[in-house]
Scaffold this active site. Structure first.
Site, PDB file in Angstrom:
ATOM      1  N   LYS A   1     -38.970  -9.135  45.015  1.00 52.42           N
ATOM      2  CA  LYS A   1     -40.160  -8.303  44.772  1.00 52.42           C
ATOM      3  C   LYS A   1     -40.653  -7.633  46.045  1.00 52.42           C
ATOM      4  O   LYS A   1     -41.107  -6.495  46.017  1.00 52.42           O
ATOM      5  CB  LYS A   1     -41.289  -9.140  44.162  1.00 52.42           C
ATOM      6  CG  LYS A   1     -41.145  -9.377  42.676  1.00 52.42           C
ATOM      7  CD  LYS A   1     -42.503  -9.749  42.090  1.00 52.42           C
ATOM      8  CE  LYS A   1     -42.442  -9.952  40.584  1.00 52.42           C
ATOM      9  NZ  LYS A   1     -43.746 -10.391  40.052  1.00 52.42           N
TER      10      LYS A   1
ATOM     11  N   LYS B   1     -31.044  -8.893  33.272  1.00 52.06           N
ATOM     12  CA  LYS B   1     -32.047  -9.577  32.453  1.00 52.06           C
ATOM     13  C   LYS B   1     -32.863  -8.560  31.655  1.00 52.06           C
ATOM     14  O   LYS B   1     -33.205  -7.502  32.177  1.00 52.06           O
ATOM     15  CB  LYS B   1     -32.966 -10.357  33.406  1.00 52.06           C
ATOM     16  CG  LYS B   1     -33.813 -11.401  32.746  1.00 52.06           C
ATOM     17  CD  LYS B   1     -34.707 -12.090  33.772  1.00 52.06           C
ATOM     18  CE  LYS B   1     -35.943 -11.256  34.079  1.00 52.06           C
ATOM     19  NZ  LYS B   1     -37.047 -12.016  34.660  1.00 52.06           N
TER      20      LYS B   1
ATOM     21  N   LYS C   1     -39.484  -6.083  31.114  1.00 51.96           N
ATOM     22  CA  LYS C   1     -40.454  -5.021  30.821  1.00 51.96           C
ATOM     23  C   LYS C   1     -40.431  -3.941  31.891  1.00 51.96           C
ATOM     24  O   LYS C   1     -40.931  -2.846  31.675  1.00 51.96           O
ATOM     25  CB  LYS C   1     -41.856  -5.599  30.658  1.00 51.96           C
ATOM     26  CG  LYS C   1     -42.363  -6.375  31.850  1.00 51.96           C
ATOM     27  CD  LYS C   1     -43.642  -7.112  31.481  1.00 51.96           C
ATOM     28  CE  LYS C   1     -43.969  -8.205  32.476  1.00 51.96           C
ATOM     29  NZ  LYS C   1     -44.839  -9.235  31.941  1.00 51.96           N
TER      30      LYS C   1
HETATM   31  P1  AMP Z   1     -42.950 -12.814  33.031  1.00 52.59           P
HETATM   32  O1  AMP Z   1     -43.098 -11.764  31.996  1.00 52.59           O
HETATM   33  O2  AMP Z   1     -41.966 -12.485  34.078  1.00 52.59           O
HETATM   34  O3  AMP Z   1     -44.273 -13.320  33.533  1.00 52.59           O
HETATM   35  O4  AMP Z   1     -42.281 -14.053  32.280  1.00 52.59           O
HETATM   36  C1  AMP Z   1     -42.975 -14.897  31.389  1.00 52.59           C
HETATM   37  C2  AMP Z   1     -42.046 -15.948  30.835  1.00 52.59           C
HETATM   38  O5  AMP Z   1     -40.991 -15.329  30.082  1.00 52.59           O
HETATM   39  C3  AMP Z   1     -41.354 -16.820  31.896  1.00 52.59           C
HETATM   40  O6  AMP Z   1     -41.250 -18.147  31.412  1.00 52.59           O
HETATM   41  C4  AMP Z   1     -39.994 -16.194  32.019  1.00 52.59           C
HETATM   42  O7  AMP Z   1     -39.031 -17.115  32.460  1.00 52.59           O
HETATM   43  C5  AMP Z   1     -39.731 -15.754  30.587  1.00 52.59           C
HETATM   44  N1  AMP Z   1     -38.817 -14.606  30.530  1.00 52.59           N
HETATM   45  C6  AMP Z   1     -39.044 -13.353  30.998  1.00 52.59           C
HETATM   46  N2  AMP Z   1     -37.970 -12.560  30.780  1.00 52.59           N
HETATM   47  C7  AMP Z   1     -37.030 -13.340  30.160  1.00 52.59           C
HETATM   48  C8  AMP Z   1     -35.718 -13.095  29.666  1.00 52.59           C
HETATM   49  N3  AMP Z   1     -35.129 -11.909  29.745  1.00 52.59           N
HETATM   50  N4  AMP Z   1     -35.064 -14.127  29.075  1.00 52.59           N
HETATM   51  C9  AMP Z   1     -35.646 -15.337  28.961  1.00 52.59           C
HETATM   52  N5  AMP Z   1     -36.876 -15.622  29.408  1.00 52.59           N
HETATM   53  C10 AMP Z   1     -37.584 -14.645  29.998  1.00 52.59           C
END
Ligand code: AMP
Ligand code: TRP
Length: 338
Positions: free
Chosen positions: A118, A201, A204
């Site tokens: 990041k 991955k 968003k």
């Molecule tokens: P974030 O949106 O990055 O705050 O992620 C929130 C939660 O969603 C965390 O537990 C991440 O590990 C999970 N997460 C985000 N993107 C993925 C993905 N592509 N596959 C699986 N888990 C995800």
């Protein structure tokens, strides 16, 4: 003396806008499963303090926090069964994070791959909060003495750091006060990949909206994105190893399995020999069946947000009831006079 801890789950998601199928399958759906399992107390949080480690427009932050709350509820988090709130409203998170800033070492933080990704080459210009982010995350978890933390694969390193912080605190003060938390990174969907590139991955922040399913997508969008998803021209294999070296194929099979609460093997058994031209409509049908009701419930909840606001206020009260005594005890251990 070994302290025993109540089985308690904590997890958080940043309200930084847009929830994807990755968030749903990798996180929220599993939060619901752990809530309904009956074995745990469950605490789920919209981590707004984490979100502002990078710039957030205040109006958007408010909206995204409510939308995330709507997503949790629409997906099955019951605010009676689980404690559901936004992080800033339980000030003990930030207070414990300060203590942990004094426990964690610079070298530990510098090794975090998410920090390196990041902050990138521009780390001199990154916020101090972004650097300290994992200490706040450790505080989120340990302020509840949480024993289990469901997350996606990408959070594994942060959870190891949480364990290191707990162990160092316990060791420094010679008391077994914080639990050594277990990461729960299980299931077929801990890493949902982009629909356009099976090696990336699903995120968003990907510039292409076709690379992801959003939890707010309606049935038409879901069908269109799955139809256009990248695949190969081989049929589905008859054994798991047949997915090796086929990341896009593996991803779609995993998504099907996760949506259907099934194993990858059972999906292979059902579809082996079929081409993606036949599999994709089945996947689209399943995705619409599972996701469209969530997206329509989210829009219903967002029409009048007073219900959400009430839930968050009540959740924060319940959060503070658990967090305040643990913070006070921490202060006592550290030697803060009261
Ligand atoms: P974030 O949106 O990055 O705050 O992620 C929130 C939660 O969603 C965390 O537990 C991440 O590990 C999970 N997460 C985000 N993107 C993925 C993905 N592509 N596959 C699986 N888990 C995800
Ligand atoms: N860092 C997590 C993410 O980006 C969000 C998070 C903050 C979290 N605090 C947490 C996850 C505590 C689990 C437990 O996804």
């Amino acid at each position: 003396m070994t302290q025993t801890f109540t089985p308690r789950v904590f997890s958080g998601i940043q309200p930084s806008g847009g929830l994807t199928l990755g968030n749903y399958l990798g996180a929220i759906k599993r939060f619901v499963d752990m809530q309904d399992d009956g074995h745990f107390e469950t605490v789920y949080c919209m981590v707004d303090l984490h979100a502002i480690t990078v710039w957030q427009n205040p109006e958007n932050l408010r909206r995204n926090t409510r939308e995330l709350c709507a997503g949790f509820i629409a997906a099955g988090i019951d605010p009676e069964k689980s404690i559901l709130f936004n992080q800033s409203q339980v000030p003990e998170h930030a207070q414990l994070a300060w203590i942990f800033n004094c426990v964690a070492r610079m070298g530990w933080m510098k090794r975090m791959t998410q920090w390196k990704d990041k902050a990138g080459k521009n780390s001199e210009n990154a916020s101090l909060g972004l650097f300290g982010y994992p200490a706040l995350m450790a505080a989120d978890i340990l302020i509840y003495h949480a024993t289990h933390v469901p997350v996606g694969e990408d959070q594994k390193q942060h959870l190891e750091l949480t364990r290191d912080i707990a162990a160092k605190f316990n060791n420094d003060f010679g008391i077994e006060f914080f639990p050594i938390t277990e990461p729960v990174i299980e299931g077929v969907a801990t890493r949902v990949m982009s629909l356009r590139d099976g090696l990336k991955k699903m995120s968003k922040s990907d510039p292409s909206d076709m690379s992801r399913l959003n939890m707010t997508d309606d049935a038409d969008a879901i069908v269109k994105k799955i139809k256009k998803a990248k695949t190969d021209s081989d049929p589905l294999p008859d054994h798991l190893e047949g997915l090796d070296g086929r990341p896009e194929a593996r991803n779609l099979v995993n998504i099907y399995a996760a949506l259907n609460d099934a194993t990858t093997q059972s999906v292979i058994d059902e579809f082996s020999g079929q081409l993606f031209g036949g599999f994709k409509p089945k996947l689209a049908e399943l995705a619409v069946e599972k996701l469209a009701p969530i997206s329509s419930e989210m829009s219903r909840l967002m029409e009048d947000t007073s219900e959400i606001d009430k839930i968050l206020i009540r959740g924060a009260e319940r959060g503070r009831e658990l967090a305040a005594p643990i913070l006070q005890k921490t202060y006592d251990i550290v030697g803060m006079l009261r």
